[in-house]
Scaffold this active site. Sequence first.
Site, PDB file in Angstrom:
ATOM      1  N   HIS A 141       7.916  -4.460   7.729  1.00 35.81           N
ATOM      2  CA  HIS A 141       8.902  -3.593   7.093  1.00 35.81           C
ATOM      3  C   HIS A 141      10.129  -3.642   7.985  1.00 35.81           C
ATOM      4  O   HIS A 141      10.090  -3.188   9.130  1.00 35.81           O
ATOM      5  CB  HIS A 141       8.352  -2.171   6.983  1.00 35.81           C
TER       6      HIS A 141
ATOM      7  N   PRO B 115       0.854  -1.200   0.000  1.00 39.24           N
ATOM      8  CA  PRO B 115       0.000   0.000   0.000  1.00 39.24           C
ATOM      9  C   PRO B 115       0.878   1.234   0.000  1.00 39.24           C
ATOM     10  O   PRO B 115       1.797   1.349   0.816  1.00 39.24           O
ATOM     11  CB  PRO B 115      -0.777  -0.133   1.318  1.00 39.24           C
TER      12      PRO B 115
ATOM     13  N   CYS C  11       3.284   3.307   9.156  1.00 39.47           N
ATOM     14  CA  CYS C  11       3.474   4.568   8.438  1.00 39.47           C
ATOM     15  C   CYS C  11       3.981   5.648   9.399  1.00 39.47           C
ATOM     16  O   CYS C  11       3.377   5.873  10.452  1.00 39.47           O
ATOM     17  CB  CYS C  11       2.168   5.010   7.796  1.00 39.47           C
TER      18      CYS C  11
ATOM     19  N   ARG D 172       7.954   0.574  -3.772  1.00 41.62           N
ATOM     20  CA  ARG D 172       8.372   1.508  -4.804  1.00 41.62           C
ATOM     21  C   ARG D 172       9.008   0.840  -6.009  1.00 41.62           C
ATOM     22  O   ARG D 172       8.927   1.338  -7.126  1.00 41.62           O
ATOM     23  CB  ARG D 172       9.299   2.560  -4.181  1.00 41.62           C
TER      24      ARG D 172
END
Length: 331
Positions: free
Chosen positions: A169, A15, A98, A232
């Site tokens: 992550h 996302p 995030c 990315r």
Amino acid sequence: MTTFAKPDRRFCVAPMMDWTDRHCRAFHRVLTRHALLYTEMATSAAVTHGDVDRLIGFDAAEQPVALQLGGSDPGELAQASRIGADLGYCEINLNVGCPSDRVQSGKFGACLMREPELVADCLSAMQDAVSVPVTLKCRIGVDDQDPAAALPDLLELVRSRGIFTAIIHARKAWLKGLSPKENRSVPPLDYALVYQMKTAFRDMEIILNGGLETLQSGLEAQQNLDGIMLGRAAYHTPWEMSGVDPLIYGAERRFSAPDEAVLAYLPYIENQLAKGVRLHAMTRHMLGLFHGRPGARQWRRTLSENAVKDGAGLDVVMAALSATSPALATA
């Protein structure tokens, strides 16, 4: 409510705010039939009080696609999860990673790494509200936390609440001192810790995210884990995803060259143009498709300069395509 089989998370597209909208996902789905796609993060407050179709509407052709939510109120997250499940999303994911200013001011995203009990409460409420899987996406820690302690403590707690999928992550998030962009690259990667989590939590599905710059590097980094998530890299060099189906899912590669993918995406573009969507809203996601190939610069330039113009249509795409595949574009 439509039901779907459990998502296959061997390869996921992350996302990404302002990027993985419905047009981006439709384009990515052209390149891979099997990858699990994720929406941009939508806040639970926006979903429960805003225009649902504008915020999280999607086309069934995007499936399998998961909805990522941001928030810290269990009741509100439960309501937003129910809305997402009723729309047909095959998974609801909670963002606990995030680091943007927006999530810090709202006390969600990576901020929640400091409040594992609240994370567990949120996930429990979400899971109680829906029949589709509920999952976690997190960092290995924030600020001065010791990831070797913070991450297993979080996983232990959410597992005790029945959550068995974590997308990790493999970087800390520094909420003070680093920008969101810097948080994607400055904190060092710690894949070894993520591998340790799979060893320690064998009954959990652990997906690796962070620093995976190509499909091949992702496959090499995966090791004992259950899947990989590219962000990315998938966006900036989308042709990478053409290898996902054959390399990961043992399925046939859809296209032998990027120009074939462009032609396959044209019916979607035409349909959206007829609905009043501007061409740039779709072509902006395609700029990196010919990365490293002849004509890539002209492809990007033609789309960037002309797709934003009023009334821009398929002729702009074909003009851009002529820079890379003259015979195909003029056939």
